[in-house]
Design an enzyme around this catalytic site. Structure first.
Site, PDB file in Angstrom:
ATOM      1  CG  HIS A 130     -22.548 -71.863   8.371  1.00  0.00           C
ATOM      2  ND1 HIS A 130     -22.721 -72.749   7.348  1.00  0.00           N
ATOM      3  CD2 HIS A 130     -23.377 -70.813   8.090  1.00  0.00           C
ATOM      4  CE1 HIS A 130     -23.603 -72.282   6.481  1.00  0.00           C
ATOM      5  NE2 HIS A 130     -24.018 -71.104   6.911  1.00  0.00           N
ATOM      6  CG  ASP A 179     -23.308 -75.721   3.767  1.00  0.00           C
ATOM      7  OD1 ASP A 179     -22.624 -74.865   4.362  1.00  0.00           O
ATOM      8  OD2 ASP A 179     -22.907 -76.340   2.765  1.00  0.00           O
TER       9      ASP A 179
END
Length: 472
Positions: A446, A450
């Site tokens: 992350h 995304d």
């Protein structure tokens, strides 16, 4: 004439190697290309052959020692020299402990003699009162062998580490457990050894079994009441019947890599349900012809790999590596294929997969599989991956999330391929049909990826597999 045996270059990214095991000793006569030593690197283990014939005049590097590429590890006295005999009377150095110890049973370790256990003192006719412990000492719960007393510092350490002091043998007066006794016991546990334990109480002259009730054992392993950076997990104390299996070097490296990945990359997981009916039909149609032409079986893995590569082309940010505070979008798609071995997981890499057909990818995977099976895999075969595909097996594997192979930013894990009833649309109406289904699970970093990008990539890989537009 002397011949130097040097640490070879075992891959572009490998700068050093560790002496795992010498296969010869000083004074041995060797022939050219005879295996001399087993070398371990952070990527692969291999044997080093002799560069010439002669006698081993000197072993420079001991087992367990790490040597830079090009460094001398042994000297061979070439056959026929007059000075050879005089120079060969060299005492072989003591080897460091072997990094890969064989599994042992706690109660039957022959290499480690069982500790001599001092008998417990006979039961006292009447336990001394608590006040008799004197200042600075406390009594443990009395048992058949009488009360044992421990200092506050010993009690504090035992509470923090979750240790049952009845298992610790004391060397102080009357068998009292000192801080040093407890520290030695903890050190032995952490090193995977079998520490000396206190003798169990006796009843009618017969020592009791070291086995403890489940409830008592569970209580001993309670985590200490602390958290955060100062937290220390309790140390499990092996009991009779347990098997102590020290980590192999490869298992240690895998453990370090996995822990690093989980603590540095914020992992996010997402799952897609994939209808692979068309892909399985395509495989069934061409598998016999493929086997005759190529000489090996066509599995589902190359189809999944080809779909992954196509999706990476469309979403190049998934084909990336983290370098410091930057993300590098890789030009080449070097697809790692996770493969299981008896010694642990390996991830050989299909290089430049973006230019390969399904058949080309299948050939590359088969070549790597054979190298792994024959233990001929090299460090270069394992280096340079930009994304990883994992297929842990067909049975009982609905789906799961793999740990990212650093410094990559994603790994795709295949689930079990299984027929089941699903709802499909036929002529504008819903119907129940038997289809061949599979789950694909993506783990992504992350810091770089995304949710929209991760889900879009996974959805595209799934659709490519469902369409099964592959040339075989």
């Amino acid at each position: 004439m002397a011949i130097d045996v040097t640490m070879p270059q075992m891959g572009e990214s490998v700068v050093e190697g560790t002496i795992a095991k010498w296969l010869v000793k000083e004074g041995d006569v060797v022939i050219e290309d005879q295996p001399l030593v087993e070398i371990s690197t952070d990527k692969v283990d291999t044997e080093i052959p002799s560069p010439g014939a002669g006698r081993i005049a000197k072993i420079v590097a001991a087992e367990g020692q790490t040597i830079a590429v090009g460094g001398t590890i042994a000297v061979i006295e070439a056959a026929g020299t007059e000075a050879a005999a005089a120079k060969l009377k060299v005492v072989a150095p003591k080897a460091a402990p072997k990094p890969e110890a064989a599994p042992v049973r706690v109660e039957t370790v022959q290499e480690r003699p069982a500790p001599k256990i001092a008998p417990s003192p006979p039961p006292a006719p009447s336990p001394a009162p608590m006040q008799a412990a004197g200042p600075g000492l406390r009594e443990a719960e009395p048992d058949e062998g009488g009360p044992r007393r421990f200092s506050p510092v010993v009690l504090k350490i035992a509470a923090e580490e979750g240790i049952d002091l009845s298992h610790v043998r004391g060397t102080g007066i009357g068998g009292r457990v000192s801080k040093r006794d407890l520290q030695n016991y903890l050190d032995a546990l952490r090193k995977g050894g079998t520490p000396a334990v206190a003798a169990r109480p006796q009843t009618n002259g017969v020592a009791q079994s070291s086995s403890r009730p489940a409830a008592s054992a569970a209580a001993t392993m309670q985590a200490p009441a602390q958290s955060g950076p100062g937290f220390k997990p309790p140390v499990y104390q092996p009991v009779e019947g347990d098997i102590v299996e020290p980590f192999t070097r490869r298992r240690k490296l895998i453990a370090e890599h996995m822990v690093f990945s989980k603590t540095h990359s914020p992992h996010v997981g997402t799952v897609a349900e994939v209808d692979v009916t068309n892909a399985m039909r395509l495989r069934a149609k061409y598998k016999d012809e493929f086997a005759r032409r190529e000489g090996f079986a066509l599995t589902f893995l190359p189809l999944a790999a080809a779909a992954t590569v196509r999706a990476l082309k469309e979403f190049p940010r998934m084909n990336a590596s983290v370098v410091g505070d930057s993300v590098v979008i890789r030009r080449d798609i070097n697809l790692g294929i996770a493969m299981d071995t008896d010694e642990g997981l390996l991830v050989p890499v299909v290089k430049a997969a973006e230019g390969m057909s399904v058949v080309g990818i299948a050939r590359a995977i088969e070549s790597l599989r054979r190298k792994v099976a024959e233990k001929k895999i090299t460090a270069d075969d394992l280096a340079g991956g930009s994304f990883t595909l994992s297929n842990p097996g067909r049975e009982g594997n609905l789906y799961g999330f793999a740990i990212i192979n650093q410094p990559q930013v994603g790994i795709l894990r295949m689930g079990e391929v299984k027929k089941r009833p699903v709802v499909v649309e036929v002529d504008g109406a819903d119907a129940i049909a038997i289809r061949t289904m599979m789950y694909l699970a993506l783990s992504y970093d992350h810091r770089v990826v995304d949710g929209v990008l991760g889900n879009s990539f996974l959805h595209r890989a799934a659709r490519i597999l469902e369409e099964a537009d592959f040339e075989l």
